[in-house]
Design a protein around this motif. Sequence first.
Motif, mmCIF file in Angstrom:
data_model
loop_
_atom_site.group_PDB
_atom_site.id
_atom_site.type_symbol
_atom_site.label_atom_id
_atom_site.label_comp_id
_atom_site.label_asym_id
_atom_site.label_seq_id
_atom_site.Cartn_x
_atom_site.Cartn_y
_atom_site.Cartn_z
ATOM 1 N N UNK A 1 20.490 18.219 -15.859
ATOM 2 C CA UNK A 1 19.536 17.163 -16.225
ATOM 3 C C UNK A 1 18.226 17.291 -15.452
ATOM 4 N N UNK A 2 18.043 18.407 -14.752
ATOM 5 C CA UNK A 2 16.895 18.568 -13.862
ATOM 6 C C UNK A 2 15.565 18.305 -14.556
ATOM 7 N N UNK A 3 15.416 18.770 -15.781
ATOM 8 C CA UNK A 3 14.131 18.618 -16.473
ATOM 9 C C UNK A 3 13.825 17.174 -16.833
ATOM 10 N N UNK A 4 14.837 16.295 -16.762
ATOM 11 C CA UNK A 4 14.640 14.890 -17.132
ATOM 12 C C UNK A 4 14.369 13.998 -15.925
ATOM 13 N N UNK A 5 14.400 14.567 -14.728
ATOM 14 C CA UNK A 5 14.244 13.778 -13.514
ATOM 15 C C UNK A 5 12.782 13.653 -13.113
ATOM 16 N N UNK A 6 12.489 12.568 -12.434
ATOM 17 C CA UNK A 6 11.143 12.384 -11.892
ATOM 18 C C UNK A 6 10.898 13.438 -10.818
ATOM 19 N N UNK A 7 9.638 13.775 -10.557
ATOM 20 C CA UNK A 7 9.345 14.783 -9.520
ATOM 21 C C UNK A 7 10.002 14.413 -8.199
ATOM 22 N N UNK A 8 10.539 15.419 -7.539
ATOM 23 C CA UNK A 8 11.245 15.198 -6.284
ATOM 24 C C UNK A 8 10.263 14.827 -5.190
ATOM 25 N N UNK A 9 10.634 13.780 -4.429
ATOM 26 C CA UNK A 9 9.792 13.357 -3.322
ATOM 27 C C UNK A 9 10.223 14.068 -2.047
ATOM 28 N N UNK A 10 9.268 14.312 -1.173
ATOM 29 C CA UNK A 10 9.579 14.859 0.139
ATOM 30 C C UNK A 10 9.769 13.678 1.086
ATOM 31 N N UNK A 11 11.007 13.479 1.529
ATOM 32 C CA UNK A 11 11.333 12.324 2.354
ATOM 33 C C UNK A 11 11.805 12.764 3.726
ATOM 34 N N UNK A 12 11.656 11.902 4.739
ATOM 35 C CA UNK A 12 12.152 12.243 6.069
ATOM 36 C C UNK A 12 13.670 12.258 6.091
#
Length: 502
Positions: free
Chosen positions: A340-351
């Motif tokens: 489902x990767x193409x359907x996900x919101x852009x990945x955030x860079x989190x601490x």
Amino acid sequence: MVLNGSAARQGQIVDIGDGLIMRWSTSADAENVSKLMSDCFRFLPSGRQLPDDQIPGENEVLANAARRLLKGTNACMSSTDYALVENTQAGPSQNPIVAAVSLHEIPGYYGSVRLTYGKPELIACDPQFRSRGLIRKLMMEMIHPESDRRGHVLQMIFGIGYFYREMPDISWIPKLGEGEKEQYTLRQATLDDIPFLVRLSTNENLYVDAEMGSAYDEKYWRWLVHDVYQNPVGRYDGHRITTIIRDETSGRDIGFNQTAFVYSFLWFKFALEKGEPLHKILHPVMRQMLAIGNKQCMTYREQELAMKAAKGESTDDVRKPQLSSMRLALGPKHPAMTLVQSKLAPEEVLPVIPLYTRVFDYSAFILKVAPTLEARLAQSVFAGATAKLQLNFFKKLEGMSASGLEVVFEKGKIVSASPWKKPSPEAKVEEVRKRKAAGLPALTIYAGEFHPLTFTSLLTGYRSFMDLAWSNADTNVDNEDSRYFLEALFPKVSHDFDLFIW
């Protein structure tokens, strides 16, 4: 149900002055603790956007969570495991419970070693009684000693094991064709399914790559599929739903799925028997779990309408809900995430996710998890090492049993772990002289220094040695071999803790 209960403990009352006492809870405290939580957490994000000039209502979710914890049937604590501060001078309209910390017992693992973690949870203090150190007193004088008495070699407060990925649009999920029937169906899990759930809920089946985490045992599953539904205390009792996946063609149960819905719809667990075609099962599972989520939406709406009507309040703001998005917490290595990767919101860079830990006695912890440490050593360049690891923490502070630690290894095995105090340079020279005079071989010593309490972050794999070295100048080693030895024993690892069993 009583988890490690103690009759003597129940009679413990500590007068802390100004009409305040500390004591352990009973089931009779449920409503007052619930009221404390609902008041203290009004401003916790609830999924609803309120005007800036509006005070939020009571936090119903955490109020009911407190009631569940004090029912006496919870999987992680009994009704006597809340440490409380009671105001004995409270008036008739005042809540006598002004501060509270519960102690949970969480079955888990450290590498290959099974153990039980102590976990302070659902903590609150009445705003009028803050800045008096009440929570600190509850932790230091009641929670920590009780956790130590039970043999918890580590206590922790942790965040989620990985951040959620957002699927902002779920309309893409293929609909079932007209006249078609699902080959893979979902049914709600029951007590009879517990052995199946325990067997399938391993890190391997859940695609979790973690060295520390929760163990999903019989008690965990019994709570989620049965006990939480008994004697309900309010909305959200059954917000975590576990379903069994059945192959209608073969008539076999082939996996399980777990979702939750309070403020948003979350997908927590998805496990299949080995060899089952996940790519064929994915869409049927997603279709049916969304139907379950929408049913929960309508149930919550009906309950809210009834509650408002009973209070004579307007129901105009109670909207008809419909799921339009989903949050996924399956873990980054789960193959469903790839599909489902193409359907996900852009990945955030989190601490890094917060992990607060307390190890009072490092020696006891080392001995408890020795099989894991020995296995790590055996897979490193230090396999079969005979040596001493000597760590200096400079001074003994509250919350630690000693100012240093010595671990003795013989042929790769841990033979002892004990408190240690760094000797003077003169004493070290004298020890070398004595060994030479006795004809004994020189000792291999790996040594390091850590600012008080920071070694716990290395021990639990939350920080690497270099993380600590960069963040604190007191982190040091005698030589590079000592650093490599520490890194072999205590690598930075992933964690997988389940937070919602209560």
